[in-house]
Write a protein that holds these residues in place. Sequence first.
Motif, PDB file in Angstrom:
ATOM      1  N   ASP A  18     -52.177  -7.946 -10.989  1.00 51.42           N
ATOM      2  CA  ASP A  18     -53.148  -8.692 -11.783  1.00 51.42           C
ATOM      3  C   ASP A  18     -52.778 -10.193 -11.993  1.00 51.42           C
ATOM      4  OD1 ASP A  18     -54.364  -9.692 -14.610  1.00 51.42           O
ATOM      5  OD2 ASP A  18     -55.580  -8.259 -13.810  1.00 51.42           O
ATOM      6  N   THR A  20     -53.413 -12.429 -14.228  1.00 46.00           N
ATOM      7  CA  THR A  20     -53.368 -12.670 -15.512  1.00 46.00           C
ATOM      8  C   THR A  20     -52.054 -12.496 -15.993  1.00 46.00           C
ATOM      9  OG1 THR A  20     -55.695 -12.550 -16.064  1.00 46.00           O
ATOM     10  CG2 THR A  20     -54.069 -12.535 -17.854  1.00 46.00           C
ATOM     11  N   ARG A  21     -51.657 -11.129 -15.628  1.00 44.64           N
ATOM     12  CA  ARG A  21     -50.448 -10.737 -15.896  1.00 44.64           C
ATOM     13  C   ARG A  21     -49.199 -11.531 -15.138  1.00 44.64           C
ATOM     14  NH1 ARG A  21     -53.178  -5.619 -16.038  1.00 44.64           N
ATOM     15  NH2 ARG A  21     -52.543  -5.115 -14.000  1.00 44.64           N
ATOM     16  N   GLU A  23     -49.577 -14.794 -14.512  1.00 44.62           N
ATOM     17  CA  GLU A  23     -49.312 -16.018 -15.191  1.00 44.62           C
ATOM     18  C   GLU A  23     -48.706 -15.804 -16.517  1.00 44.62           C
ATOM     19  OE1 GLU A  23     -52.633 -18.873 -17.601  1.00 44.62           O
ATOM     20  OE2 GLU A  23     -53.374 -17.735 -15.892  1.00 44.62           O
ATOM     21  N   LEU A  24     -48.739 -14.630 -17.152  1.00 45.05           N
ATOM     22  CA  LEU A  24     -47.966 -14.622 -18.296  1.00 45.05           C
ATOM     23  C   LEU A  24     -46.401 -14.400 -18.010  1.00 45.05           C
ATOM     24  CD1 LEU A  24     -50.019 -11.746 -20.044  1.00 45.05           C
ATOM     25  CD2 LEU A  24     -49.714 -13.909 -20.827  1.00 45.05           C
ATOM     26  N   LEU A  43     -55.344 -18.865 -22.351  1.00 42.02           N
ATOM     27  CA  LEU A  43     -56.386 -18.035 -21.324  1.00 42.02           C
ATOM     28  C   LEU A  43     -57.713 -17.816 -21.923  1.00 42.02           C
ATOM     29  CD1 LEU A  43     -53.610 -15.218 -20.997  1.00 42.02           C
ATOM     30  CD2 LEU A  43     -54.096 -16.885 -19.252  1.00 42.02           C
ATOM     31  N   MET A  45     -59.650 -15.453 -22.438  1.00 36.28           N
ATOM     32  CA  MET A  45     -59.944 -14.266 -23.102  1.00 36.28           C
ATOM     33  C   MET A  45     -59.423 -14.073 -24.583  1.00 36.28           C
ATOM     34  SD  MET A  45     -56.901 -12.168 -20.791  1.00 36.28           S
ATOM     35  CE  MET A  45     -57.390 -12.771 -19.305  1.00 36.28           C
ATOM     36  N   VAL A  50     -55.640 -10.014 -24.195  1.00 40.05           N
ATOM     37  CA  VAL A  50     -54.024 -10.509 -23.654  1.00 40.05           C
ATOM     38  C   VAL A  50     -53.024  -9.549 -24.073  1.00 40.05           C
ATOM     39  CG1 VAL A  50     -52.239 -12.227 -24.187  1.00 40.05           C
ATOM     40  CG2 VAL A  50     -54.414 -13.067 -23.596  1.00 40.05           C
ATOM     41  N   HIS A  53     -52.737  -6.632 -21.671  1.00 42.38           N
ATOM     42  CA  HIS A  53     -52.015  -7.081 -20.368  1.00 42.38           C
ATOM     43  C   HIS A  53     -50.575  -6.905 -20.813  1.00 42.38           C
ATOM     44  CE1 HIS A  53     -55.305  -8.544 -17.533  1.00 42.38           C
ATOM     45  NE2 HIS A  53     -55.734  -8.944 -18.375  1.00 42.38           N
TER      46      HIS A  53
END
Length: 139
Positions: A18, A20-21, A23-24, A43, A45, A50, A53
Amino acid sequence: MVYYQTAPLDRTFAALSDPTRRELLARLEARDGMSVSELAKPLPMSLPAVMKHLDVLSDAGLVTRTKTGRTVVCRLNAAPMEEAMEWLTRYQRFWTAALDRLANFIEDDSCSPSQASPSPAASTPPPPKSSPPGRTPKK
């Protein structure tokens, strides 16, 4: 309902799948020890999204969380990625060989533009027109 234990490698790849993950993880790599709210701030969202995630990353062992009072601090744990890299390295020879063949093909001087034959369209004259341009008179 039957629950199967998922292999650590499967959890790692699932977590990394993913954006987003990823990016984290990149943000945690750049700055160790960030709170959940700091991670969530840029983010687009909600905080609960979050946190979901982060749950996936934590289940894969890629993130550790510690709670001090009301603040939850996250830290990157890159050890599970090492196993993933070892798995990928076994298959590297397949794409390396293909890329080497492509590089050899591109670097091959046997077919330079000056040696290429002209296209048939350039050497063939256009067919003659059957009637002069313009409107055809009615009879």
